[in-house]
Motif scaffolding. Structure first.
Motif, short mmCIF file in Angstrom:
data_model
loop_
_atom_site.label_atom_id
_atom_site.label_comp_id
_atom_site.label_asym_id
_atom_site.label_seq_id
_atom_site.Cartn_x
_atom_site.Cartn_y
_atom_site.Cartn_z
N ARG A 163 66.05 29.47 35.89
CA ARG A 163 64.61 29.88 36.89
C ARG A 163 63.72 28.82 36.40
N ILE A 164 63.65 28.64 34.94
CA ILE A 164 62.54 27.87 34.48
C ILE A 164 62.87 26.29 34.69
N GLU A 165 64.03 25.91 34.75
CA GLU A 165 64.58 24.75 35.02
C GLU A 165 64.30 24.28 36.48
N GLY A 166 64.53 25.16 37.29
CA GLY A 166 63.97 25.03 38.66
C GLY A 166 62.48 24.66 38.88
N ILE A 167 61.78 25.52 38.07
CA ILE A 167 60.24 25.27 38.38
C ILE A 167 59.71 23.96 37.33
N CYS A 168 60.18 23.66 36.45
CA CYS A 168 60.08 22.29 35.87
C CYS A 168 60.57 21.15 36.80
N ASP A 169 61.87 21.29 37.35
CA ASP A 169 62.18 20.09 38.13
C ASP A 169 61.35 19.77 39.15
N ALA A 170 60.78 20.89 39.75
CA ALA A 170 59.95 20.59 41.04
C ALA A 170 58.55 20.11 40.60
N VAL A 171 58.32 20.48 39.40
CA VAL A 171 57.05 19.67 38.86
C VAL A 171 57.21 18.55 38.54
N ARG A 172 58.38 18.21 37.86
CA ARG A 172 58.57 16.70 37.34
C ARG A 172 58.87 15.71 38.63
N ARG A 173 59.37 16.24 39.84
CA ARG A 173 59.59 15.42 40.76
C ARG A 173 58.30 15.09 41.44
N ARG A 174 57.46 16.23 41.52
CA ARG A 174 56.20 16.05 42.31
C ARG A 174 55.34 14.99 41.44
N LEU A 175 55.28 15.21 40.01
CA LEU A 175 54.45 14.29 39.23
C LEU A 175 55.06 12.72 39.20
N SER A 176 56.58 12.68 39.22
CA SER A 176 57.11 11.30 39.39
C SER A 176 56.67 10.70 40.71
N LYS A 177 56.63 11.32 41.63
CA LYS A 177 56.35 10.83 42.95
C LYS A 177 54.91 10.23 42.92
N ARG A 178 53.93 11.10 42.37
CA ARG A 178 52.46 10.85 42.46
C ARG A 178 52.35 9.78 41.34
N PHE A 179 53.09 9.58 40.10
CA PHE A 179 52.78 8.57 39.34
C PHE A 179 53.29 7.41 40.15
N ALA A 180 54.39 7.10 40.68
CA ALA A 180 54.59 5.79 41.54
C ALA A 180 53.80 5.43 42.44
N GLU A 181 52.96 6.56 43.29
CA GLU A 181 52.04 6.21 44.15
C GLU A 181 50.62 5.40 43.49
N VAL A 182 50.54 6.30 42.24
CA VAL A 182 49.07 5.63 41.60
C VAL A 182 49.43 4.15 41.15
N MET A 183 50.60 4.13 40.35
CA MET A 183 51.03 2.55 39.90
C MET A 183 51.15 1.45 41.36
N GLU A 184 51.58 1.99 42.46
CA GLU A 184 51.61 1.07 43.65
C GLU A 184 50.17 0.73 44.07
#
Length: 201
Positions: A163-184
């Motif tokens: 259950r916690i892995e599911g939550i962390c994976d969702a947060v990680r994907r959202r942050l990863s996408k946001r980090f990529a947008e910021v760097m671009e």
């Protein structure tokens, strides 16, 4: 009679077109000279007639003679072709000398800016863009990796861990996408927006 002065288009006047309008006003009267038009000129003319030919006063003609720009052939008489060539050359040199200091100032300012930039890079008050992005990517990568390792640190119970892995994976994907947008956005020079609202758990 000597050939007419060469007053056609040249590289020099084009370089200073914005600054040489008075110069062009003086030489424009000679632009269309031909051998035939030169042949019609007398061998010598008076200071008054030379002034009319050059577009200046006869007093200015005499001043230029004193400066060595114009040469008198006989008492009060001047060779019109030689004087036109000498006058145009003198005007061209005078105008270029006016432009010279401005160009030197520009080069000096650019040199000072380059030196200031090198000092800033040496003192680390100015960081290379690629270097800054590489540091940002490293930080983001470490942060995302830390999130991925949280479930195993929190619990060993399989169901809860999943259950916690599911939550962390969702947060990680959202942050990863946001980090990529910021760097671009940084690469493109666009403004970076604020933080995204957090999803309700």
């Amino acid at each position: 009679a000597p050939p007419p002065p060469h007053l056609g288009p040249s590289r020099g006047p084009k370089l200073y077109a914005g600054r040489l309008s008075p110069f062009h006003k003086h030489i424009s009267r000679f632009q269309n000279w031909t051998s035939a038009s030169v042949a019609k000129l007398p061998d010598t003319i008076s200071a008054k007639d030379l002034g009319k030919l050059l577009g200046i006063t006869d007093r200015w003609v005499r001043d230029l003679e004193k400066q060595g720009v114009l040469k008198r052939k006989a008492r009060g008489q001047y060779d019109p072709c030689e004087c036109v060539q000498a006058f145009v050359g003198w005007k061209a040199r005078a105008e270029v000398e006016k432009v010279g200091p401005a160009l030197k100032d520009t080069l000096r300012e650019r040199r000072e800016q380059e030196i200031a930039q090198r000092i800033a890079i040496r003192d680390r008050t100015l960081i290379n863009f690629d270097e800054a992005l590489a540091a940002l990517e490293t930080i983001c990568g470490l942060f995302l990796a830390a999130i991925s390792g949280l479930p195993a640190q929190i619990t060993r119970e399989h169901g809860e861990r999943t259950r916690i892995e599911g939550i962390c994976d969702a947060v990680r994907r959202r942050l990863s996408k946001r980090f990529a947008e910021v760097m671009e956005a940084v690469r493109a020079g666009r403004p970076v927006g604020g933080a995204e609202p957090e999803d309700d758990a």
